[in-house]
Design an enzyme around this catalytic site. Structure first.
Site, short mmCIF file in Angstrom:
data_model
loop_
_atom_site.label_atom_id
_atom_site.label_comp_id
_atom_site.label_asym_id
_atom_site.label_seq_id
_atom_site.Cartn_x
_atom_site.Cartn_y
_atom_site.Cartn_z
N ASP A 249 4.33 2.06 7.57
CA ASP A 249 5.45 1.22 7.14
C ASP A 249 5.65 0.16 8.21
OD1 ASP A 249 7.97 0.28 5.98
OD2 ASP A 249 8.04 2.17 4.92
N HIS A 277 3.41 -2.46 8.04
CA HIS A 277 4.01 -3.51 7.22
C HIS A 277 4.50 -4.69 8.04
CE1 HIS A 277 4.81 -0.54 3.64
NE2 HIS A 277 3.55 -0.59 4.02
#
Length: 402
Positions: A249, A277
């Protein structure tokens, strides 16, 4: 220049010139240098038994300013349930030694049967290591903390990560433990330590003043859902430096929540990001000020430099500076998105004084600058930003200055 679907799409390449000192752009109001490892109050030797009570007792009895040292014994692995760091006390993990979380959901539950399940809440687990209202505590390496996120739980038929994937399918929330949770604390340090396989976020620094992560390595597979690297939340005076972060993430996610303190004075300096991310602000952006990201290398992140929010969580973001950033294999090198998710709400984003200087993406990508309000466009400055010739820009309700 062309227009597609109501958006302006640009393809351009801007030359890079010059570099500048990271220290001149640091935002943390503290004077931060490489941490020094504290001396130990006691040394524990690893054996085959579960060491939760032994480690916690040593931490509770340790003098402030010192650390409990974890060393190899008959094995190099300490198996433990949740631990709490007292104020002024640190944990020191020797080279080659691993502090490993037990793979048992019941050990982490904060209410009967609350952990290791999916529901609408997602708050049923204690973190592996917690620090609350501490001053000058920390975790020091060069050893490793392993959350065992991918190992099947002894009291469940799934791993923590499989539980997170199941929650996504069911549109619910997983109850999985964070690796390190630091609340309402001052001057917390992570130094020269490796964090791997967290079931959830790796490090959260919430409602605090003074946090340093230096030479910290975070490594978790890109497929592990909701495994943010480091998340400063409603806090100030943060430095993340000389660290390597690869997750499933956000590599770093800076957040500010409604009704809580603003997040300000953040320095992200001399770091390398792998999968993840990206370097994110949001999606909770209700007061983020004075953020510096300098000398950052990114390879394989889905997003690069990203500010994200929506109508439910948007607010003020001001004084964000990105400089000396080099990206490769990043699908979206720059993302400024006020409608990151289609959530209901009445909040209007007020984002301004956002500067990109000496930013390079070496491979094809898409830059997304997506403002929600034409009457209050986002203010962005770009100087010496360089993309490949086949990259595209999507701009809506954003004023770009050069």
């Amino acid at each position: 220049m062309e227009y597609q679907s109501g958006k302006r799409v640009l393809s351009l390449s801007l030359g890079l010139i010059g570099l500048f000192s990271a220290s001149a752009w640091a935002s943390d109001s503290r004077t931060v240098s490489e941490p020094k490892t504290p001396s130990s109050c006691t040394t524990l030797k690893a054996d085959s038994s579960t060491a939760t009570s032994t480690i916690q007792k040593a931490l509770n009895n340790c003098d402030q300013g010192k650390a409990v040292r974890l060393s190899a014994g008959s094995t190099s692995v300490f198996l433990s349930g949740p631990l709490s760091l007292p104020s002024g006390v640190s944990l020191l993990i020797d080279k080659g030694v691993t502090l490993r979380a037990v793979n048992n959901a019941k050990s982490f539950e904060n209410a009967p049967s609350s952990c290791g399940v999916v529901d609408k809440n997602g708050k049923g687990c204690d973190a592996f290591i917690t620090a609350v209202s501490t001053t000058n505590s920390g975790i020091y390496g060069p050893g490793t903390i392993d959350g065992q996120g991918g190992v099947k739980l002894q009291d469940k038929k799934v791993s923590w990560w499989e539980l997170a994937a199941d929650a996504k399918v069911k549109k619910l929330k997983q109850n999985t433990p964070r690796l390190i949770q630091i609340n309402k604390s001052k001057n917390f340090t992570l130094y020269n330590v490796s964090l791997i396989n967290s079931p959830n976020f790796h490090v959260v620094f919430s409602d605090g003043d003074g946090f340093t992560a230096w030479k910290t390595t975070i490594k978790t597979p890109s497929t592990a859902r909701n495994t943010d690297g480091i998340d400063p939340m409603s806090s100030k005076n943060i430095t993340i430096a000389y660290s390597n972060i690869a997750t499933g993430d956000d590599n770093v996610a800076i957040k500010a929540y409604k009704g809580r303190a603003e997040t300000r004075n953040i320095s992200i300096l001399h770091n390398d990001f792998g999968t993840g991310h990206g370097m994110s602000i949001g999606s909770e952006t209700m007061g983020v000020y004075n953020v510096t990201v300098d000398d950052l290398k990114m390879n394989g992140t889905t997003n690069g430099l990203r500010i994200k929010s929506d109508k439910s969580a948007a607010g003020v973001v001001n004084g964000v500076r990105y400089s000396n950033v080099v990206m490769k294999n990043v699908a979206k090198p720059i993302v400024i998105d006020t409608v990151y998710e289609k959530k209901e709400g009445s909040n209007v984003p007020d984002w301004s004084d956002i500067t990109f200087k000496d930013v390079t993406s070496e491979t094809k990508g898409v830059v997304v600058l997506n403002g929600e309000n034409a009457k209050k466009p986002i203010e962005v400055t770009m100087k010496n930003v360089k993309l490949t010739s086949d990259s595209t820009w999507q701009i809506k309700n954003v004023n770009v200055k050069k």
